[in-house]
Structures are given as C-alpha cells and as structure tokens.
Design an enzyme around this catalytic site. Structure first.
Site, PDB file in Angstrom:
ATOM      1  N   THR A  58       1.097   4.037   1.381  1.00  0.00           N
ATOM      2  CA  THR A  58       0.702   4.942   2.468  1.00  0.00           C
ATOM      3  C   THR A  58       1.921   5.383   3.279  1.00  0.00           C
ATOM      4  OG1 THR A  58       0.282   3.035   3.879  1.00  0.00           O
ATOM      5  CG2 THR A  58      -1.594   3.937   2.692  1.00  0.00           C
ATOM      6  N   ALA A 106       6.304  -0.459  11.740  1.00  0.00           N
ATOM      7  CA  ALA A 106       5.208   0.224  11.052  1.00  0.00           C
ATOM      8  C   ALA A 106       5.824   1.110   9.983  1.00  0.00           C
ATOM      9  CB  ALA A 106       4.399   1.045  12.033  1.00  0.00           C
ATOM     10  N   LYS A 107       4.976   1.548   9.041  1.00  0.00           N
ATOM     11  CA  LYS A 107       5.477   2.417   7.982  1.00  0.00           C
ATOM     12  C   LYS A 107       5.869   3.765   8.556  1.00  0.00           C
ATOM     13  CE  LYS A 107       3.294   0.627   3.961  1.00  0.00           C
ATOM     14  NZ  LYS A 107       1.965   0.463   3.472  1.00  0.00           N
ATOM     15  N   ARG A 108       7.075   4.141   8.360  1.00  0.00           N
ATOM     16  CA  ARG A 108       7.518   5.427   8.878  1.00  0.00           C
ATOM     17  C   ARG A 108       8.877   5.715   8.258  1.00  0.00           C
ATOM     18  NH1 ARG A 108       8.601   2.441  14.693  1.00  0.00           N
ATOM     19  NH2 ARG A 108      10.062   1.006  13.784  1.00  0.00           N
ATOM     20  N   SER A 149       0.855  -1.193   0.000  1.00  0.00           N
ATOM     21  CA  SER A 149       0.000   0.000   0.000  1.00  0.00           C
ATOM     22  C   SER A 149       0.889   1.241   0.000  1.00  0.00           C
ATOM     23  CB  SER A 149      -0.861   0.059   1.262  1.00  0.00           C
ATOM     24  OG  SER A 149      -1.658  -1.074   1.351  1.00  0.00           O
TER      25      SER A 149
END
Ligand SMILES: [Zn+2]
Length: 282
Positions: free
Chosen positions: A17, A255-257, A15
């Site tokens: 995001t 997590a996405k970061r 994704s």
C-alpha cells in the site's frame, strides 16, 4: 500453547500500500535474524487484500526494496512453494471457508453499523489509532440489531466478555488482556465481502505452518484477538515475537510514505543498508 514444529518457519508479511520504510526493514531484519539463528526459513506473504489501497507496482517495489536491504525468503509470490499462492488476494476462497466454519459454529453475527455509528454510540472518545471498542449494538438478542437490514453487513466475532487472555511474548514478555475490556467484538468478514486482517493472517499463519510470528508491537492487542480465533477454529497458535517500533526524530511512529525514511529514498541517496542498520537503537 506451544510451537508446533522443531523446524522454524517465520514470515515477512508486508502490504503493498506504499513504499516500505526503515521501520518495516527493522522488523523484517529481526525476523530474518531469528530464522537464521534457528536454522529455519522465511516465507514472504503479500498482504494485498485491500483493493482500494494495494497496487501491483508496490508489490514489485516491495520485493525489490527487501532484496536491496539484504532480506531473503525461501517461499513467496515470486519463487512459489508448497503453500502457494502467497498473495492474499488469491486466497479469498480459502478465507471464506474459514469464515463459514465460524458462522456455522455461531461464533459470529452480522453487524450493520457504519464506522460513524460505532463512534457515535461510544460514551467516551477513544485514544490513538487502535480500533474503538464496539458497543455491541448488533449483538444477537439486543434491541436495535438488524436496524439497517438494507445494508450489507460485516460479520463480527462474538468476544467472551471478561475472559482473560494470557500469552508469553518472546520479545515483550508475559502479556495479559481482558476480552470485552481491552477490545470488543471485532470484524472477521467485511461488508465488501473480504476477510478482515485478523481472520486472514490467522488462517494463513496456520496453513503456512508458521512457527513464530515476528511483527511490530503495535499488533500485541491483535494477537489477543487472534488467540480467540485460533481457539475457535481449532488451530494451533504459533509463538510470537513483537518488536519495538522505530519512531522519527519527533517520537512519532513511521508510516508508509515517500520521504527520507523510505527504503527507496535511502537507496537513491546512496546510503548502504549496513548504515541504516547501524543507526538502529540496540
Ligand atoms: Zn453493529
């Protein structure tokens, strides 16, 4: 249920995001290895359904980071293929047709609850980031259904309470879940007029002839929900291989970061993909 083809078709389904991190890369690397070992191919699917969180610049970054890491795909939004389009935001009419099939079969019902309503109605607090079990407020025949007819509803799949769902996971072994206990009625169509993750991936994996889904083990429970959707839609379920998730040094899931573990940051630091892979636990 068996694997439909002798031709292996796997997929990478990120994704856009945020920036991909080493945890995503590990799952995708496993997917690529399994496709190579089986002499099959990989599809890249851009899961950009969430209009608030998906950004076009992340789509470009995503493909760039995947290529840098050594991942290759034979069908995708950049190279096309027989099952185009490969971006979910361009497939909404197709999902709507699948949803209408569920609706005309009476498998879904409108739910007017907000997330706060669901949390308030629960007796016990729920743990972790797993979706809370829906208390059934809007189930057909229940008093209180359609209380907020001024709101646009989401649509939930009516789960057969007590049904045991069993499947063999190629990574994690035999799995067993009980519908209504391990998960409740789940959203298939959102109040903002988009399909839920569950519905979109089932329709896509079936339409794109995916024979094995490789993904993180945080999605095992989703696989149980999806099992019900495959059956309700009359679609053949692919095989599944769930991978353990990478955690950071504190044992927390990545997590996405934008931090030291994003692929972008690793590349900027001049770290080679092989070095990243060498650090993975066996
Ligand atoms: Zn409701």
């Amino acid at each position: 249920m068996r694997v439909k083809d002798c031709v292996y078709r796997g997929r990478l389904a990120p994704s856009p995001t945020g920036f991909l991190h080493a945890g995503h890369a590990r799952t995708f690397w496993t997917a690529q290895q399994r496709a190579e070992e089986a002499g099959g191919i990989l599809v890249l699917r851009n899961e950009d359904l969430d209009p608030r969180r998906s950004r076009p610049e992340f789509v470009e970054a995503m493909m760039e980071d995947l290529r840098w890491f050594g991942l290759r795909w034979q069908e995708g939004p950049d190279c096309g293929g027989p099952h185009a389009p490969y971006s979910q935001s361009e497939r909404v009419d197709f999902y709507r047709a699948g949803f209408e099939k569920l609706r005309s079969a009476g498998r879904v019902y409108p739910c007017y609850c907000s997330r706060q309503d669901v949390l308030r109605a629960l007796q016990a607090p729920h743990a972790g980031d797993e979706e809370p079990i829906y208390p059934g407020t809007c189930r057909p025949g229940k008093p209180g259904a359609a209380q907020h007819a001024d709101r646009t509803p989401s649509w939930r799949f009516l789960v057969p309470d007590g049904e045991v769902i069993e499947f063999q996971d190629r990574g994690r072994g035999p799995q067993r879940f009980v519908a209504g206990r391990d998960f409740g009625d789940f959203v298939v169509w959102r109040h903002d007029d988009l399909p839920s993750y569950q519905l979109a991936v089932v329709l896509d994996d079936a339409a794109m002839r995916i024979s094995e889904v490789v993904r993180g083990e945080d999605l095992l429970l989703s696989t149980a929900r999806q099992w019900l959707l495959y059956r309700a839609l009359g679609l053949e379920m692919p095989a599944f291989y769930h991978c353990p998730l990478l955690t950071d040094s504190a044992g927390k899931r990545l997590a996405k970061r934008e931090d030291a573990l994003s692929l972008r940051a690793l590349r900027r630091q001049g770290i080679a993909p092989e070095c990243v892979r060498r650090q993975w636990p066996a």
